[in-house]
Design an enzyme around this catalytic site. Structure first.
Site, short mmCIF file in Angstrom:
data_model
loop_
_atom_site.label_atom_id
_atom_site.label_comp_id
_atom_site.label_asym_id
_atom_site.label_seq_id
_atom_site.Cartn_x
_atom_site.Cartn_y
_atom_site.Cartn_z
N SER A 65 40.32 40.28 38.37
CA SER A 65 41.26 40.83 37.39
C SER A 65 40.88 40.33 36.00
CB SER A 65 42.70 40.43 37.77
OG SER A 65 43.63 41.03 36.91
N THR A 66 41.75 39.58 35.34
CA THR A 66 41.48 39.12 33.98
C THR A 66 40.19 38.29 33.92
OG1 THR A 66 43.85 39.01 33.62
CG2 THR A 66 42.46 37.86 32.04
N HIS A 122 41.10 44.93 38.84
CA HIS A 122 42.32 45.48 38.24
C HIS A 122 41.99 46.14 36.91
CE1 HIS A 122 44.94 42.30 40.53
NE2 HIS A 122 44.51 43.27 41.31
N ASP A 131 47.37 38.41 43.79
CA ASP A 131 46.81 39.50 44.57
C ASP A 131 45.56 39.02 45.30
OD1 ASP A 131 46.59 42.11 45.55
OD2 ASP A 131 45.33 42.75 43.86
N MET A 167 44.93 37.04 36.97
CA MET A 167 46.33 36.63 36.99
C MET A 167 46.98 37.01 38.31
SD MET A 167 47.86 37.38 33.21
CE MET A 167 47.61 39.13 33.26
#
Length: 411
Positions: free
Chosen positions: A227-228, A255, A351, A348
């Protein structure tokens, strides 16, 4: 131009101060909307807003924000031009790019990540859609909180022993559901949260992580969740592991919204010189190929005629995410069992944690990125805390580790 500079809070330390945010956007409506959202959050405060990058660069030292929300397209000086100038003046500045979902803006946002931006948010296409987009509001505020906390903690560790970027994997309540507050109530809420955060940080200790043995079976798939900070981490890991990737299909959930995932696939193709694409429904998963979950669609793995295939599922978000890592990991565990190798990279939230348990339950192996090299140690931290990872590895060592495992060498 609207600028607000806070009076010095001598009684507050860096540990307890709110996260200072600068908003840079050429739309006065967007600047006002973002400012109202941010000011309504007890952990955040707006210290300045500007209509172009030039004004932001000139004001960065005076306003001294922790985080800048930076629009891509602006007159006088656009976001991509302003980005290196802002970082030159404040090296530890966290910059979140904001752009609508056009191909050009997505390209620019991904380029900005390679130039030092920390993350991005995809704005709805019109101001009216932005004002009514509760999911976008939640995403923006969550990123500002999480990235801002991480930046503050990183600064503090330069003179303390607490680990860098200690971030909690957490579910954040929808900010638009918070009742209206008076200025006094908001100030008191901010103070209470800062006191709570300070107390928690003072008592925080290094959490022990239990590791499990690697599978003795040579992997037949590499599944990755990120993600991030993920685009840069993916490029680093896959480049370092490239020779080993010829033996397995690589299946990724990053993401990202639509358009961004298309461009990410193109970038990986150029970087790796391996076939890389957004997965399509019922693609046969081939060794040496990279498949990325399309934005807004869950990617799973199934089996047909003895072959592993990609399955696209337009279901509800999982862990507030769509695509989500959990469906990918859980399905990979079912299809590949002990021959599944998975990576959980920077990001973040939590997940992927359920999927980590599923992979371990079927005898596969999981490696999580370590805290110090993660932009946000949410997803990999949650994975590590399951006790079902076989390794917690720095980003600069992960590719070589993956390559050894894929080639059947000793762990």
């Amino acid at each position: 131009m609207y600028t607000k500079t806070e009076e010095p809070k001598k009684e507050k330390s860096n540990q307890t101060a709110p996260i200072r945010v600068m908003v840079v956007d050429d739309s006065v409506v967007i600047r006002g909307l973002f400012s109202r959202w941010i000011e309504a959050d007890p952990e955040l405060e707006v210290v300045a807003t500007h209509r172009n990058g030039d004004l932001a660069v000139k004001d960065i030292e005076r306003s001294n924000p922790d985080v800048v929300v930076l629009d891509v397209e602006m007159p006088v000086m656009d976001g991509l031009t302003a980005l290196p100038k802002l970082l030159e003046k404040k090296r530890d500045l966290i910059i979140v790019m904001a752009s609508t979902l056009t191909r050009r803006n997505a390209e620019t946002s991904l380029k900005a990540l390679s130039l030092g931006a920390t993350d991005y948010v995809a704005k709805p296409e019109t101001t009216r859609q932005t004002a009514g987009a509760a999911d976008f509001q939640r995403e923006l505020l969550e990123k500002l909180r999480m990235l801002g906390r991480g930046g503050k903690r990183q600064k503090r560790t330069r003179t303390s022993t607490e680990p860098v970027r200690r971030m909690r994997a957490e579910i954040v309540n929808d900010p638009h559901q918070r009742p209206a507050e008076t200025t006094a109530e908001r100030a008191e809420a901010r103070a209470a949260i800062r006191r709570s955060r300070a107390a928690g940080l003072q008592g925080a200790g290094k959490q022990e992580v239990t590791l499990r043995p690697y599978s003795s079976v040579v992997p037949r798939v590499l599944a990755i969740g990120s993600s991030t900070g993920g685009p840069q981490a993916l490029q680093r890991v896959l480049t370092d592991a490239r020779d080993g990737l010829l033996k397995v299909p690589v299946v990724i959930t990053q993401h990202m919204p639509r358009t961004f995932t298309t461009i990410l696939a193109e970038h990986l193709h150029k970087q790796l010189q391996l076939p890389s694409k957004e997965a399509e429904h019922m693609d046969v998963l081939k060794p040496g190929h990279v498949y990325i979950a399309p934005g807004g669609i869950h990617l799973k793995i199934g089996k047909q005629n003895g072959q592993a295939v990609s399955l696209l599922e337009d279901g509800a978000p999982v862990n507030f995410c769509k695509p989500s890592v959990d469906p990918l990991f859980e399905s990979a565990a079912e299809v590949f069992g002990t021959a599944c190798l998975a990576l959980v990279l920077t990001g973040m939230g939590s997940d992927g944690a359920y999927g980590v348990n599923a992979i371990a339950g079927k005898g596969g192996s999981v490696i999580a990125q370590d805290e110090a090299s993660s932009v946000v140690w949410g997803m990999p931290g949650a994975a590590a805390r399951t006790g079902n990872c076989s390794g917690i590895v720095p980003l600069d060592q992960m590719g070589a580790q993956v390559k050894r495992i894929l080639k059947g060498a000793a762990r």
